[in-house]
Design an enzyme around this catalytic site. Structure first.
Site, PDB file in Angstrom:
ATOM      1  N   ASP A 110       0.793  -1.240   0.000  1.00  0.00           N
ATOM      2  CA  ASP A 110       0.000   0.000   0.000  1.00  0.00           C
ATOM      3  C   ASP A 110       0.825   1.290   0.000  1.00  0.00           C
ATOM      4  O   ASP A 110       0.256   2.380   0.057  1.00  0.00           O
ATOM      5  CB  ASP A 110      -0.931   0.010   1.225  1.00  0.00           C
ATOM      6  CG  ASP A 110      -2.098  -0.940   1.037  1.00  0.00           C
ATOM      7  OD1 ASP A 110      -2.707  -0.917  -0.044  1.00  0.00           O
ATOM      8  OD2 ASP A 110      -2.383  -1.714   1.966  1.00  0.00           O
ATOM      9  N   ASP A 176      -7.218  -3.606  -5.354  1.00  0.00           N
ATOM     10  CA  ASP A 176      -6.788  -2.322  -4.786  1.00  0.00           C
ATOM     11  C   ASP A 176      -5.372  -1.945  -5.226  1.00  0.00           C
ATOM     12  O   ASP A 176      -5.004  -0.776  -5.296  1.00  0.00           O
ATOM     13  CB  ASP A 176      -6.799  -2.369  -3.244  1.00  0.00           C
ATOM     14  CG  ASP A 176      -7.943  -3.158  -2.644  1.00  0.00           C
ATOM     15  OD1 ASP A 176      -8.399  -4.115  -3.301  1.00  0.00           O
ATOM     16  OD2 ASP A 176      -8.366  -2.846  -1.527  1.00  0.00           O
TER      17      ASP A 176
HETATM   18  N1  GLY Z   1      -7.340  -1.019   0.191  1.00  0.00           N
HETATM   19  C1  GLY Z   1      -8.116  -1.507   1.242  1.00  0.00           C
HETATM   20  C2  GLY Z   1      -9.531  -1.146   1.149  1.00  0.00           C
HETATM   21  O1  GLY Z   1      -9.990  -0.613   0.154  1.00  0.00           O
HETATM   22  O2  GLY Z   1     -10.230  -1.420   2.108  1.00  0.00           O
END
Ligand code: GLY
Length: 410
Positions: A110, A176
């Site tokens: 992330d 994501d």
């Molecule tokens: N990237 C984690 C979420 O969207 O919850």
């Protein structure tokens, strides 16, 4: 007669433009008032803390390595962009620089989100010395997660007895992850080193190949064999079921492929983003009239199979609406498809009032209510989330650029 018609048309255009400006101005005024207490709380006693949500009457703060740690800094940069007030840049800089260690974080994917929202916006708006180095270092860290045999960036580690290991996953990639590519594309542009861009393209291509159902909805998780490159499983982590359509996953999917087109000009990505958007906006029977999605488009259907989810069948996710709206403004710019801008406007209109917009002085200082982190993990259900606010402000900036006849994203 002709002159009268022309005057009427001009009047209509001006009125339309005023209405649009009003909704932006109204949101900015509201955000200024609402965020004041959150800024104060997050800087109390001269300590910078990172607010993520508000629950049981308390603001929750997260550590630097949490995936949402960059969004509040980004929110402050966007407030600077929307208002031109230096004080927001001062707050934004403080909230950005507490994140400095992320550039060396290698244990999850992330970092693109975390650093692009904070340092990336700071670099773009203020060209602060040293922020470029943070972006480059972060791209280097993210590149360590590239698995060449599978052609993807691994999202989560699978170590010991963690929940990912309990699911039997080996090399999970979540949709994501498309959001982390923006950093890689940008760093290749900045440095002239194609390594990061090549990784991003490989990841986008594999995602396009493996993450989608025939109807263009996306799976949340694809688990790869990082040695052979084979797909081991397609499933979910945050949706109601493996075959369901988790709303925020669909949102990341439109946004991510639109960004991939922005940096590459590759029509395959544009076409893909359009198909995903079309699927959601035209063919999705479960999109509510106000266009703020249910947390999972299949919540009602699958709650019949998994009764523990029955109490969440009406749960909306405001964060998904904000992300989709922001993505659709950019997608509109490339396509001029009226459906995209109309849908984005509708989402913004809905988010600009109750029940989604919080009354001033409530909601812990967050702008939006009614978002969902992860229902299967029992975390952050029907609460404000810092990323919902971030993407709302981003959508407003993009809308303002479009009204001014400018490209919504630099
Ligand atoms: N990237 C984690 C979420 O969207 O919850």
């Amino acid at each position: 007669m002709k002159r009268n018609i022309l005057s009427l048309a001009c009047l209509a255009a001006v009125l339309f433009s005023c209405t649009c400006n009003d909704i932006i101005q109204d949101n900015v005024r509201n955000a200024e008032k609402q965020l004041a207490s959150l800024i104060e709380a997050s800087e109390a006693n001269d300590t910078i803390r990172i607010p993520s949500t508000f629950k049981n009457g308390e603001i929750e703060f997260v550590p630097v390595d949490d995936w949402v740690s960059g969004f509040f800094a980004g929110t402050l940069w966007y407030m600077y962009e929307l208002t031109g007030k230096e004080e927001y840049a001062v707050h934004a800089q403080k909230h950005t620089e507490v994140l400095h260690e992320i550039q060396f974080l290698k244990w999850h994917h992330d970092v693109g989100f975390m650093v692009y929202d904070s340092y990336g916006n700071g670099l773009r708006l203020k060209n602060i010395p040293g922020y470029d180095t943070v972006l480059v270092n972060t791209a280097k860290s993210l590149a360590t997660r590239f698995r060449p045999n599978a052609g993807i960036i691994q999202s989560w580690n699978v170590v010991g007895d963690c929940w990912q290991a309990q699911r039997g996953w080996k090399c999970p990639v979540i949709i994501d992850n498309m959001m982390n590519l923006e950093l890689l594309f940008k760093v290749s542009e900045m440095t002239g080193d194609p390594t990061y861009r090549n990784i991003a393209i490989s990841h986008a291509d594999k995602t396009m190949e493996n993450h989608y159902r025939e109807d263009m909805s996306t799976y949340h998780v694809v688990d790869y064999d990082d040695e052979t490159g084979e797909v081991r499983r397609r499933c979910t982590a945050q949706g109601i079921a493996d075959e369901s359509r988790w709303a925020r996953g669909q949102a990341w999917s439109i946004y991510g492929f639109t960004v991939a087109y922005r940096f590459t000009g590759d029509e395959r990505y544009l076409d893909h983003a359009k198909k995903v958007a079309e699927y959601l906006l035209v063919n999705e029977d479960n999109m509510p009239e106000d266009m703020v999605p249910l947390w999972d488009f299949d919540a009602v259907e699958f709650a019949k199979v998994y009764p523990e989810y029955e109490k969440y069948v009406d749960q909306r996710d405001a964060s998904s609406a904000a992300i989709i709206a922001s993505a659709l403004y950019e997608l509109w710019w490339y396509t001029r498809e009226e459906l995209y801008i109309k849908s984005a406007d509708k989402m913004i209109e809905s988010l600009s009032k109750a029940p989604y917009r919080a009354e001033i002085g409530t909601n812990g200082g967050f702008i939006l209510k009614h978002s969902v982190g992860s229902i299967p993990h029992g975390g952050n259900i029907d609460v404000p989330l810092n990323y919902a606010d971030y993407y709302l402000l981003e959508a407003l900036i993009r809308k303002r650029h479009i009204q001014n006849g400018e490209k919504p994203v630099e």
